[in-house]
Design a protein around this motif. Structure first.
Motif, mmCIF file in Angstrom:
data_model
loop_
_atom_site.group_PDB
_atom_site.id
_atom_site.type_symbol
_atom_site.label_atom_id
_atom_site.label_comp_id
_atom_site.label_asym_id
_atom_site.label_seq_id
_atom_site.Cartn_x
_atom_site.Cartn_y
_atom_site.Cartn_z
ATOM 1 N N LEU A 1 0.864 -1.174 0.000
ATOM 2 C CA LEU A 1 0.000 0.000 0.000
ATOM 3 C C LEU A 1 0.907 1.233 0.000
ATOM 4 O O LEU A 1 1.748 1.394 0.894
ATOM 5 N N TRP A 2 0.733 2.085 -0.971
ATOM 6 C CA TRP A 2 1.597 3.259 -1.148
ATOM 7 C C TRP A 2 0.747 4.522 -1.056
ATOM 8 O O TRP A 2 -0.214 4.678 -1.816
ATOM 9 N N VAL A 3 1.079 5.398 -0.130
ATOM 10 C CA VAL A 3 0.378 6.672 -0.017
ATOM 11 C C VAL A 3 1.346 7.769 -0.448
ATOM 12 O O VAL A 3 2.342 8.050 0.230
ATOM 13 N N GLU B 1 -7.867 8.090 2.028
ATOM 14 C CA GLU B 1 -8.191 7.175 0.934
ATOM 15 C C GLU B 1 -7.421 5.866 1.076
ATOM 16 O O GLU B 1 -7.988 4.772 0.999
ATOM 17 N N GLY B 2 -6.125 5.973 1.303
ATOM 18 C CA GLY B 2 -5.295 4.772 1.391
ATOM 19 C C GLY B 2 -5.636 3.890 2.574
ATOM 20 O O GLY B 2 -5.744 2.667 2.453
ATOM 21 N N PHE B 3 -5.825 4.500 3.734
ATOM 22 C CA PHE B 3 -6.038 3.696 4.938
ATOM 23 C C PHE B 3 -7.476 3.194 5.054
ATOM 24 O O PHE B 3 -7.730 2.221 5.756
ATOM 25 N N THR B 4 -8.400 3.823 4.354
ATOM 26 C CA THR B 4 -9.748 3.259 4.266
ATOM 27 C C THR B 4 -9.703 1.945 3.512
ATOM 28 O O THR B 4 -10.316 0.942 3.918
ATOM 29 N N VAL B 5 -8.948 1.935 2.422
ATOM 30 C CA VAL B 5 -8.776 0.697 1.653
ATOM 31 C C VAL B 5 -8.040 -0.341 2.492
ATOM 32 O O VAL B 5 -8.409 -1.522 2.525
ATOM 33 N N LEU B 6 -7.004 0.082 3.195
ATOM 34 C CA LEU B 6 -6.216 -0.840 4.014
ATOM 35 C C LEU B 6 -7.076 -1.524 5.073
ATOM 36 O O LEU B 6 -7.037 -2.749 5.229
ATOM 37 N N GLU B 7 -7.855 -0.750 5.796
ATOM 38 C CA GLU B 7 -8.644 -1.319 6.897
ATOM 39 C C GLU B 7 -9.735 -2.268 6.397
ATOM 40 O O GLU B 7 -10.160 -3.162 7.121
ATOM 41 N N SER B 8 -10.173 -2.072 5.161
ATOM 42 C CA SER B 8 -11.211 -2.952 4.623
ATOM 43 C C SER B 8 -10.632 -4.245 4.063
ATOM 44 O O SER B 8 -11.373 -5.170 3.723
ATOM 45 N N LEU C 1 5.127 5.040 2.565
ATOM 46 C CA LEU C 1 4.590 6.385 2.739
ATOM 47 C C LEU C 1 5.525 7.429 2.132
ATOM 48 O O LEU C 1 6.751 7.340 2.284
ATOM 49 N N ASP C 2 4.929 8.393 1.456
ATOM 50 C CA ASP C 2 5.672 9.597 1.092
ATOM 51 C C ASP C 2 5.810 10.434 2.366
ATOM 52 O O ASP C 2 5.099 10.205 3.354
ATOM 53 N N ALA C 3 6.730 11.382 2.360
ATOM 54 C CA ALA C 3 6.869 12.243 3.537
ATOM 55 C C ALA C 3 5.791 13.309 3.575
ATOM 56 O O ALA C 3 5.344 13.731 4.649
ATOM 57 N N GLY D 1 -0.386 14.298 7.245
ATOM 58 C CA GLY D 1 -0.781 13.011 6.685
ATOM 59 C C GLY D 1 0.149 11.902 7.143
ATOM 60 O O GLY D 1 -0.290 10.804 7.502
ATOM 61 N N LEU D 2 1.452 12.187 7.161
ATOM 62 C CA LEU D 2 2.431 11.200 7.618
ATOM 63 C C LEU D 2 2.212 10.868 9.087
ATOM 64 O O LEU D 2 2.230 9.699 9.481
ATOM 65 N N GLY D 3 1.974 11.880 9.898
ATOM 66 C CA GLY D 3 1.720 11.650 11.320
ATOM 67 C C GLY D 3 0.476 10.810 11.546
ATOM 68 O O GLY D 3 0.475 9.888 12.372
ATOM 69 N N SER D 4 -0.584 11.109 10.783
ATOM 70 C CA SER D 4 -1.827 10.339 10.909
ATOM 71 C C SER D 4 -1.611 8.888 10.494
ATOM 72 O O SER D 4 -2.154 7.956 11.108
ATOM 73 N N ALA D 5 -0.814 8.703 9.445
ATOM 74 C CA ALA D 5 -0.560 7.351 8.957
ATOM 75 C C ALA D 5 0.200 6.521 9.990
ATOM 76 O O ALA D 5 -0.155 5.371 10.264
ATOM 77 N N ILE D 6 1.241 7.096 10.562
ATOM 78 C CA ILE D 6 2.032 6.370 11.561
ATOM 79 C C ILE D 6 1.181 6.035 12.785
ATOM 80 O O ILE D 6 1.246 4.936 13.343
ATOM 81 N N GLN D 7 0.356 6.981 13.194
ATOM 82 C CA GLN D 7 -0.524 6.741 14.335
ATOM 83 C C GLN D 7 -1.501 5.597 14.039
ATOM 84 O O GLN D 7 -1.725 4.715 14.880
#
Length: 393
Positions: A8-10, A41-48, A58-60, A75-81
């Motif tokens: 998964l690439w954001v 968008e990315g993490f909605t797909v991931l969780e499903s 992740l991009d920075a 966005g990066l902070g939210s992704a890591i969390q």
């Protein structure tokens, strides 16, 4: 067969032509990248679909959601969390790849706080190292190991709903980890549902009669479906198939799965706790090996069907093998066959069950009906091997 890794690439620029060489380079190593432009968008797909992905890239800087006007570190902070929150469900290795100098050349507070290295997408050596590390980290993940160890199965499961894949991952993971705590009710039900998916696929290409999957609110009758594909008469729908699709061992595996899981009829109304055979078995043996054995049998069935359905996909040809039959008022099947022999003693012979069983015709019936070799007759067979209630056609 090469191992495949799903990433998964954001990255808000994941569709940029400048990144195409990176994507091609990754795919050449079996790394399939699924890109999204924002965290949401990315993490909605991931969780499903957690079991689809092995690693997160992740991009920075990228959008936090669809309302974001510019890419930003939030966005990066939210992704890591979120990755940390998901650890109770699945642990994901993750990497950061950026072309921004204030991430690649300068210490960044977010990356420093989480002790994360930022790979430079403009540096070929960094990219090469990143792809190598992605595979190393993915290979340490048990779900990835299971997929790679069972590639034949998981290649087939791409044609099934995601929950089918997840059922096998759960069973194989518990087997791999030595976890002996299983809920038979849950997993037996899941195996029946997987068979239901297979039978629907068989019906969609004409291998399985409509009657077996379109009765009672479109439920699949597992027993009738198994009989039909095995070349036997269905018990209730008065249909059969002149072509035997299931090889003997596949037919036995399917029959065993259906019987053992208690699915005498439909998948939706079976309570395994009411299966006397299972309850008696459980008083003596409480291991998970019965479930494992059924799961492995079903794996073979799915792999066999995938190949068979691809070489027998002509719907019109498959449906041409469907036949209807009638029963008399007592429930006996009315056979229609041709007399193949009349012996010197006057007794005749017809063959039923696709020529596998000979049935005798009493010499008096031969005489009374003026029958000869090649004549076609209707008859029933009750408790013996003699044709009765004979009518010449």
């Amino acid at each position: 067969m090469s191992n495949i890794y799903n990433i998964l690439w954001v990255d808000d620029e994941h569709n940029d032509e400048a990144l195409l060489p990176f994507i091609v380079q990754a795919e050449s190593q079996g790394i399939i990248i699924d890109g999204y432009k924002s965290f949401k968008e990315g993490f909605t797909v991931l969780e499903s679909n957690l079991n689809k992905y092995d690693v997160i890239l992740l991009d920075a800087l990228f959008y936090e959601d669809e309302t974001s006007e510019t890419p930003n570190p939030a966005g990066l902070g939210s992704a890591i969390q979120k990755i940390n929150e998901l650890r109770s469900r699945k642990s994901f290795p993750f990497f950061v790849l950026s072309g921004q100098t204030h991430f690649t050349d300068v210490t960044n507070p977010i990356l420093e706080a989480f002790k994360i290295r930022c790979y430079n997408k403009k540096n070929p050596d960094d990219v090469k190292e990143l792809l190598l590390n992605i595979k190393i980290e993915a290979d340490n993940q048990i779900v990835t190991q299971i997929r790679h160890e069972n590639q034949l199965l998981f290649n087939v499961l791409k044609e099934y709903p995601d929950e089918v894949r997840d059922t096998f991952i759960t069973i194989l993971r518990n087997q791999k980890e030595g976890n002996n705590q299983f809920d038979d009710q849950l997993y037996f039900t899941q195996l029946r549902i997987i068979l239901e998916h297979l039978f629907r696929k068989a019906n969609s290409i004409g291998l399985l009669h409509d009657a077996c999957v379109q009765q009672g609110n479109n439920q699949v009758n597992l027993t009738e479906s198994s009989l039909f594909l095995s070349g036997f008469d269905t018990k209730h729908f008065n249909v059969n198939c002149t072509m035997t699709h299931f090889p003997k061992l596949i037919a036995e595996n399917v029959k065993n799965i259906i019987h053992t899981t208690g699915a005498a009829s439909h998948t939706s109304n079976v309570d395994v706790t009411q299966n006397i055979d299972i309850q008696a078995y459980r008083t003596e043996i409480t291991s998970p090996y019965l479930l494992y054995s059924l799961a492995f049998q079903l794996m073979d069935v799915l792999i066999w069907f995938d190949g068979y359905s691809k070489t027998n996909s002509d719907i019109a040809t498959n449906r041409s093998y469907w036949k209807n039959f009638n029963k008399d008022q007592y429930g006996n099947k009315i056979e229609v066959e041709t007399i193949i022999n009349i012996a010197g003693n006057g007794w005749g012979t017809v063959a039923i069950n696709k020529g596998t069983k000979n049935i005798s015709i009493h010499k008096d019936a031969i005489t009374q009906n003026n029958l000869g070799i090649g004549d076609q007759i209707e008859f029933v067979v009750k408790d013996n091997s003699t044709a009765q209630n004979i009518t010449k056609i």
